[in-house]
Design a protein around this motif. Sequence first.
Motif, PDB file in Angstrom:
ATOM      1  N   ASP A  67       0.878  -1.171   0.000  1.00  0.00           N
ATOM      2  CA  ASP A  67       0.000   0.000   0.000  1.00  0.00           C
ATOM      3  C   ASP A  67       0.915   1.222   0.000  1.00  0.00           C
ATOM      4  OD1 ASP A  67      -1.683   2.102   0.563  1.00  0.00           O
ATOM      5  OD2 ASP A  67      -2.871   0.999   2.036  1.00  0.00           O
ATOM      6  N   ILE A  68       0.933   1.968  -1.092  1.00  0.00           N
ATOM      7  CA  ILE A  68       1.908   3.066  -1.188  1.00  0.00           C
ATOM      8  C   ILE A  68       1.557   4.244  -0.277  1.00  0.00           C
ATOM      9  CG2 ILE A  68       2.682   2.422  -3.519  1.00  0.00           C
ATOM     10  CD1 ILE A  68       1.170   4.993  -4.499  1.00  0.00           C
ATOM     11  N   ARG A  69       0.428   4.160   0.454  1.00  0.00           N
ATOM     12  CA  ARG A  69       0.135   5.193   1.456  1.00  0.00           C
ATOM     13  C   ARG A  69       1.005   5.007   2.700  1.00  0.00           C
ATOM     14  NH1 ARG A  69      -6.333   4.383   1.495  1.00  0.00           N
ATOM     15  NH2 ARG A  69      -5.580   2.247   1.677  1.00  0.00           N
ATOM     16  N   ASP A  70       1.642   3.835   2.808  1.00  0.00           N
ATOM     17  CA  ASP A  70       2.407   3.489   4.008  1.00  0.00           C
ATOM     18  C   ASP A  70       3.908   3.638   3.709  1.00  0.00           C
ATOM     19  OD1 ASP A  70       3.684   2.208   6.075  1.00  0.00           O
ATOM     20  OD2 ASP A  70       2.299   0.513   6.154  1.00  0.00           O
ATOM     21  N   SER A  71       4.499   4.755   4.180  1.00  0.00           N
ATOM     22  CA  SER A  71       5.888   5.040   3.800  1.00  0.00           C
ATOM     23  C   SER A  71       6.870   4.020   4.393  1.00  0.00           C
ATOM     24  CB  SER A  71       6.280   6.467   4.212  1.00  0.00           C
ATOM     25  OG  SER A  71       6.107   6.626   5.597  1.00  0.00           O
ATOM     26  N   LEU A  72       6.557   3.502   5.589  1.00  0.00           N
ATOM     27  CA  LEU A  72       7.463   2.507   6.192  1.00  0.00           C
ATOM     28  C   LEU A  72       7.432   1.198   5.393  1.00  0.00           C
ATOM     29  CD1 LEU A  72       6.871   3.063  10.014  1.00  0.00           C
ATOM     30  CD2 LEU A  72       8.810   3.802   8.612  1.00  0.00           C
ATOM     31  N   ALA A  73       6.217   0.839   4.936  1.00  0.00           N
ATOM     32  CA  ALA A  73       6.082  -0.379   4.126  1.00  0.00           C
ATOM     33  C   ALA A  73       6.842  -0.230   2.799  1.00  0.00           C
ATOM     34  CB  ALA A  73       4.610  -0.677   3.860  1.00  0.00           C
ATOM     35  N   ILE A  74       6.828   0.974   2.251  1.00  0.00           N
ATOM     36  CA  ILE A  74       7.564   1.220   0.994  1.00  0.00           C
ATOM     37  C   ILE A  74       9.051   0.975   1.215  1.00  0.00           C
ATOM     38  CG2 ILE A  74       8.339   3.034  -0.622  1.00  0.00           C
ATOM     39  CD1 ILE A  74       5.593   4.300  -0.441  1.00  0.00           C
ATOM     40  N   GLU A  75       9.576   1.568   2.272  1.00  0.00           N
ATOM     41  CA  GLU A  75      11.009   1.442   2.596  1.00  0.00           C
ATOM     42  C   GLU A  75      11.409  -0.031   2.704  1.00  0.00           C
ATOM     43  OE1 GLU A  75      12.538   4.586   4.118  1.00  0.00           O
ATOM     44  OE2 GLU A  75      14.485   3.619   3.856  1.00  0.00           O
ATOM     45  N   ASN A 111      -7.830  13.649   1.482  1.00  0.00           N
ATOM     46  CA  ASN A 111      -6.662  12.808   1.806  1.00  0.00           C
ATOM     47  C   ASN A 111      -6.744  11.422   1.179  1.00  0.00           C
ATOM     48  OD1 ASN A 111      -5.292  14.698   3.246  1.00  0.00           O
ATOM     49  ND2 ASN A 111      -6.184  14.145   5.228  1.00  0.00           N
ATOM     50  N   ALA A 112      -7.969  10.915   0.975  1.00  0.00           N
ATOM     51  CA  ALA A 112      -8.121   9.583   0.377  1.00  0.00           C
ATOM     52  C   ALA A 112      -7.401   9.538  -0.976  1.00  0.00           C
ATOM     53  CB  ALA A 112      -9.597   9.241   0.205  1.00  0.00           C
ATOM     54  N   ILE A 113      -7.439  10.660  -1.704  1.00  0.00           N
ATOM     55  CA  ILE A 113      -6.770  10.729  -3.012  1.00  0.00           C
ATOM     56  C   ILE A 113      -5.311  11.162  -2.850  1.00  0.00           C
ATOM     57  CG2 ILE A 113      -6.853  11.773  -5.325  1.00  0.00           C
ATOM     58  CD1 ILE A 113      -9.392  10.148  -4.465  1.00  0.00           C
ATOM     59  N   ALA A 114      -5.099  12.262  -2.091  1.00  0.00           N
ATOM     60  CA  ALA A 114      -3.746  12.830  -1.982  1.00  0.00           C
ATOM     61  C   ALA A 114      -2.768  11.855  -1.337  1.00  0.00           C
ATOM     62  CB  ALA A 114      -3.793  14.140  -1.196  1.00  0.00           C
ATOM     63  N   SER A 115      -3.252  11.024  -0.398  1.00  0.00           N
ATOM     64  CA  SER A 115      -2.326  10.105   0.285  1.00  0.00           C
ATOM     65  C   SER A 115      -1.791   9.054  -0.688  1.00  0.00           C
ATOM     66  CB  SER A 115      -3.007   9.437   1.475  1.00  0.00           C
ATOM     67  OG  SER A 115      -4.114   8.691   1.021  1.00  0.00           O
ATOM     68  N   ILE A 116      -2.568   8.713  -1.689  1.00  0.00           N
ATOM     69  CA  ILE A 116      -2.085   7.743  -2.690  1.00  0.00           C
ATOM     70  C   ILE A 116      -1.267   8.484  -3.757  1.00  0.00           C
ATOM     71  CG2 ILE A 116      -2.730   6.040  -4.452  1.00  0.00           C
ATOM     72  CD1 ILE A 116      -5.417   5.700  -3.032  1.00  0.00           C
ATOM     73  N   VAL A 117      -1.915   9.464  -4.406  1.00  0.00           N
ATOM     74  CA  VAL A 117      -1.339  10.041  -5.621  1.00  0.00           C
ATOM     75  C   VAL A 117      -0.161  10.978  -5.296  1.00  0.00           C
ATOM     76  CG1 VAL A 117      -1.858  11.303  -7.755  1.00  0.00           C
ATOM     77  CG2 VAL A 117      -3.622   9.859  -6.702  1.00  0.00           C
ATOM     78  N   PHE A 118      -0.364  11.885  -4.371  1.00  0.00           N
ATOM     79  CA  PHE A 118       0.656  12.896  -4.070  1.00  0.00           C
ATOM     80  C   PHE A 118       1.753  12.326  -3.164  1.00  0.00           C
ATOM     81  CE2 PHE A 118       2.056  16.840  -1.846  1.00  0.00           C
ATOM     82  CZ  PHE A 118       2.359  17.637  -2.934  1.00  0.00           C
ATOM     83  N   GLY A 120       2.065   9.129  -1.843  1.00  0.00           N
ATOM     84  CA  GLY A 120       2.525   7.783  -2.198  1.00  0.00           C
ATOM     85  C   GLY A 120       3.509   7.805  -3.360  1.00  0.00           C
ATOM     86  N   THR A 121       3.189   8.585  -4.383  1.00  0.00           N
ATOM     87  CA  THR A 121       4.073   8.636  -5.563  1.00  0.00           C
ATOM     88  C   THR A 121       5.415   9.259  -5.197  1.00  0.00           C
ATOM     89  OG1 THR A 121       2.147   8.817  -6.995  1.00  0.00           O
ATOM     90  CG2 THR A 121       4.263   9.478  -7.948  1.00  0.00           C
ATOM     91  N   PHE A 122       5.385  10.317  -4.371  1.00  0.00           N
ATOM     92  CA  PHE A 122       6.658  10.918  -3.940  1.00  0.00           C
ATOM     93  C   PHE A 122       7.477   9.912  -3.147  1.00  0.00           C
ATOM     94  CE2 PHE A 122       9.284  12.796  -0.643  1.00  0.00           C
ATOM     95  CZ  PHE A 122      10.186  13.481  -1.439  1.00  0.00           C
ATOM     96  N   ASN A 123       6.840   9.224  -2.198  1.00  0.00           N
ATOM     97  CA  ASN A 123       7.598   8.299  -1.348  1.00  0.00           C
ATOM     98  C   ASN A 123       8.195   7.140  -2.151  1.00  0.00           C
ATOM     99  OD1 ASN A 123       7.380   9.722   1.068  1.00  0.00           O
ATOM    100  ND2 ASN A 123       5.335   8.913   1.451  1.00  0.00           N
ATOM    101  N   MET A 124       7.450   6.628  -3.129  1.00  0.00           N
ATOM    102  CA  MET A 124       7.999   5.577  -3.998  1.00  0.00           C
ATOM    103  C   MET A 124       9.211   6.113  -4.758  1.00  0.00           C
ATOM    104  SD  MET A 124       6.494   2.662  -3.794  1.00  0.00           S
ATOM    105  CE  MET A 124       7.259   1.863  -5.193  1.00  0.00           C
TER     106      MET A 124
END
Length: 295
Positions: A67-75, A111-118, A120-124
């Motif tokens: 889930d790209i909303r989760d920055s720790l999971a991305i890492e 936030n439902a949209i921004a947390s994924i698109v804005f 999440g995409t930056f963190n990935m």
Amino acid sequence: MFDKNLLKGKRILVTGGGSGLGKEMSRHFLTYGAEVIICGRREEVLQKTAKELSEETQGKITAQSLDIRDSLAIEEKINNIFDEGPLDGLVNNAAGNFISRTNDLSPNGFNAIASIVFHGTFNMTNTVGKKWIELNKPGTILSITTTWVWTGSPFVVPSAMSKSGINAMTKSLAVEWGPNNIRLNCIAPGPFPTEGAWSRLSPDTEATSGSMDQSSMSSNPMGRVGEMSELGNLATFLMADGCDYLTGQTIAIDGGAYLSAGGTFSSLGKLKDEDWTNIRETIKKSNEKDKKLRS
Ligand code: HXC
């Protein structure tokens, strides 16, 4: 369209790769020899897609839930992926969107949209980019935006704002990470019907049903929706070597739709031959009247 080994040796991660545009791009990357890792929130959908595409293309594809909303999971996920071998490409495709009057949106709805698109995409992007910089390895990032990054769009404001942020990120990092041989580009697709997007952008209600279907594409200069393979081909081109100097760009693939909406006379595309004959005659008469007055 391309040499079948165009992407051979490349390892590409596609977010939201289990369905829609992400699945189609993954199919293309596999067809041209890349190894693909798809990630997303729905484990079952990912596994089904991985199986289907592996059987269809005989390529190497793995599915990883993320889930790209989760920055720790991305890492954690990116570290694990790089432990098995470095990536060569990242495709930021995962998104969320729904149509709504902006004055009906709560902060949570935004936030439902921004947390994924804005976010999440930056963190990935930053997590993968940092890895490439650490390893002194070149890389390619492709993000899927929309033509709203240039025009804005009513009733999808959180998406238009977030996608515009990705556009700004792409241009900024193309310069900042250019010396590291990391290039970033965007594709801005027009109407490519997918279940995920269409159920939220053209929901099955009396007022909106079919509003984005082929039957309502008369205002598109090409009169049709996009074909998935057209998007897959563009993504393949952008992920391949051979155009390494191409960075920081956003390429629209929409049949000319966003350009036509901006043109003052775009609606004249509907006129018939006899209309143009009448128009020519009328303008000619007006010119002659002017000439008489001048003589
Ligand atoms: C107003 C709404 C709403 C609606 C949700 N919310 N739907 N507000 N109108 N239709 C509000 C809720 O009230 C809540 O706020 C908050 O949003 C979160 O609601 P949830 O139901 O918990 O939503 P969530 O589970 O987070 O799911 C939302 C989503 C989901 C993330 C957008 O639909 C999703 O997962 N979509 C993925 C697929 C997708 O959307 N693909 C489209 C991409 S298309 P409150 O305050 O009540 O708590 C795209 C561009 C295409 O990006 C361009 C084409 C030309």
